[in-house]
Design an enzyme around this catalytic site. Structure first.
Site, mmCIF file in Angstrom:
data_model
loop_
_atom_site.group_PDB
_atom_site.id
_atom_site.type_symbol
_atom_site.label_atom_id
_atom_site.label_comp_id
_atom_site.label_asym_id
_atom_site.label_seq_id
_atom_site.Cartn_x
_atom_site.Cartn_y
_atom_site.Cartn_z
ATOM 1 C CD GLU A 46 37.657 10.079 23.972
ATOM 2 O OE1 GLU A 46 37.791 8.859 23.709
ATOM 3 O OE2 GLU A 46 36.904 10.485 24.877
ATOM 4 C CG ASN A 106 37.283 13.962 26.245
ATOM 5 O OD1 ASN A 106 37.787 14.296 25.177
ATOM 6 N ND2 ASN A 106 37.141 12.693 26.605
ATOM 7 C CE LYS A 123 33.303 10.983 26.075
ATOM 8 N NZ LYS A 123 34.450 10.058 26.222
ATOM 9 C CD GLU A 142 36.035 9.526 29.187
ATOM 10 O OE1 GLU A 142 35.688 10.626 28.747
ATOM 11 O OE2 GLU A 142 35.905 8.464 28.555
ATOM 12 C CB CYS A 168 34.591 8.414 22.933
ATOM 13 S SG CYS A 168 34.911 6.664 23.274
ATOM 14 C CG ASN A 193 41.222 7.200 23.475
ATOM 15 O OD1 ASN A 193 42.401 6.913 23.616
ATOM 16 N ND2 ASN A 193 40.841 8.321 22.909
#
Ligand code: CDV
Length: 308
Positions: A46, A106, A123, A142, A168, A193
């Site tokens: 990621e 993302n 994401k 995020e 993730c 991550n």
């Protein structure tokens, strides 16, 4: 049916000061190693072109637009795409995407052996928070810098196998794997991550985090009879530690390759998509055994509601 060598390209830390070009050079070195070992599909983590910037707070979010890519491939990543085409290797990697109409995602892409992007995923499950939180040991913003993805969990049949992506935090949600499983997925790629410490609980450290990651991924593989590549960006970025623990998992849920460092590290394993067929046609023959009349809550309710 495809038999091939699958590769996971774990990346070591990327500091704020590192340029895209320096990171792409590291990715290319891993790709050359992979090619020498016969890898035909390579999975990177990621947000693997930059440091994990959501740990930093910016009052004005546009201050962080320089971490985002406005096109893909672009000048910095084109050499990676070119090398992959020369090697006849498919690959996937994650990056921060800023769309022409101003949306921030993302994102990850699957690139086929001809060098074409054949699937884009944005994401879905964004962890963390949107505002600075002084109660946490570190920030995980995020929800500040990204919008929830608008793609859903699609799959593509590319280079002979059915592939899908998650990013993730998505790996912790069984819904992710099942939606991919319902489309016959044979390889789920996941980049991550993951800070080695939970920002809200001192007793959730590295050991528990590695365990939860592996538990989620191996269960997802088994319950959907699919290969999974779960690949970290690891190590210490500007003083903040990310866990490693990259693994390749077979359709029985067994780990078939495991990273042992927190650096740039290639892991490989043979895969044969025929091995997905047994689980998909027996215990996890969805058409024969699923009881969707009892699953309504999953798609109609988000939070849990216990009886009084
Ligand atoms: N990048 C992530 O999605 N990280 C989350 C952390 C915050 C728990 C993860 O699920 O690994």
């Amino acid at each position: 049916m495809v038999k091939m060598v699958l590769g996971g390209a774990q990346m070591g830390p990327i500091q704020k000061a590192d340029s895209r070009e320096a990171v792409v050079a590291r990715m290319m070195e891993l790709m050359r190693q992979a090619h020498a070992q016969g890898v035909e599909f390579l999975v990177y983590p990621e947000l693997c072109l930059t440091t994990f910037f959501p740990r930093w707070y910016a009052e004005d979010i546009s201050e962080f637009d320089h971490y985002f890519e406005t096109e893909m491939p672009n000048a910095a990543t084109q050499p990676l795409f070119d090398l992959a085409r020369e090697c006849g290797m498919g690959f996937t990697f994650g990056y921060a995407e800023l769309t022409p109409d101003g949306h921030h995602y993302n994102t990850s892409v699957i690139v086929d052996r001809a060098g074409e992007i054949v699937l884009t995923y944005r994401k879905t499950h964004l962890p963390g928070h949107a505002e600075y939180d002084p109660e946490r040991t570190h920030q995980h913003l995020e929800k500040r810098y990204f919008e929830p993805g608008d793609t859903g969990f699609g799959v593509v049949r590319s280079d002979g196998m059915v592939m899908g992506m998650a990013i993730c935090n998505d790996r912790r949600w069984p819904e992710t794997f099942r939606v991919l499983g319902l489309q016959g997925v044979e390889l789920v790629t996941i980049g991550y991550n993951t800070p080695s410490q939970n920002s809200q609980s001192g007793d959730e450290g590295l050991e528990k985090r590695l365990y939860h990651s592996e538990l989620s991924v191996t269960a997802g593989a088994y319950q959907n009879s699919t290969y999974v590549a779960s690949i970290a960006k690891a190590g210490t970025e500007d003083g903040h530690h990310l866990m490693g623990g990259s693994i390749l998992v077979d359709p029985d849920g067994f780990v078939i390759a495991r990273a042992t460092t927190e650096e740039d590290e290639l892991i490989t394993a043979e895969m044969d998509t025929e091995r997905c067929a047994f689980g998909k046609s027996t215990v996890f023959n969805f058409a024969a055994h699923r009881r969707i009349e009892h699953y309504g809550l999953i798609a109609s309710q988000t939070g849990a509601k216990a009886p009084e």
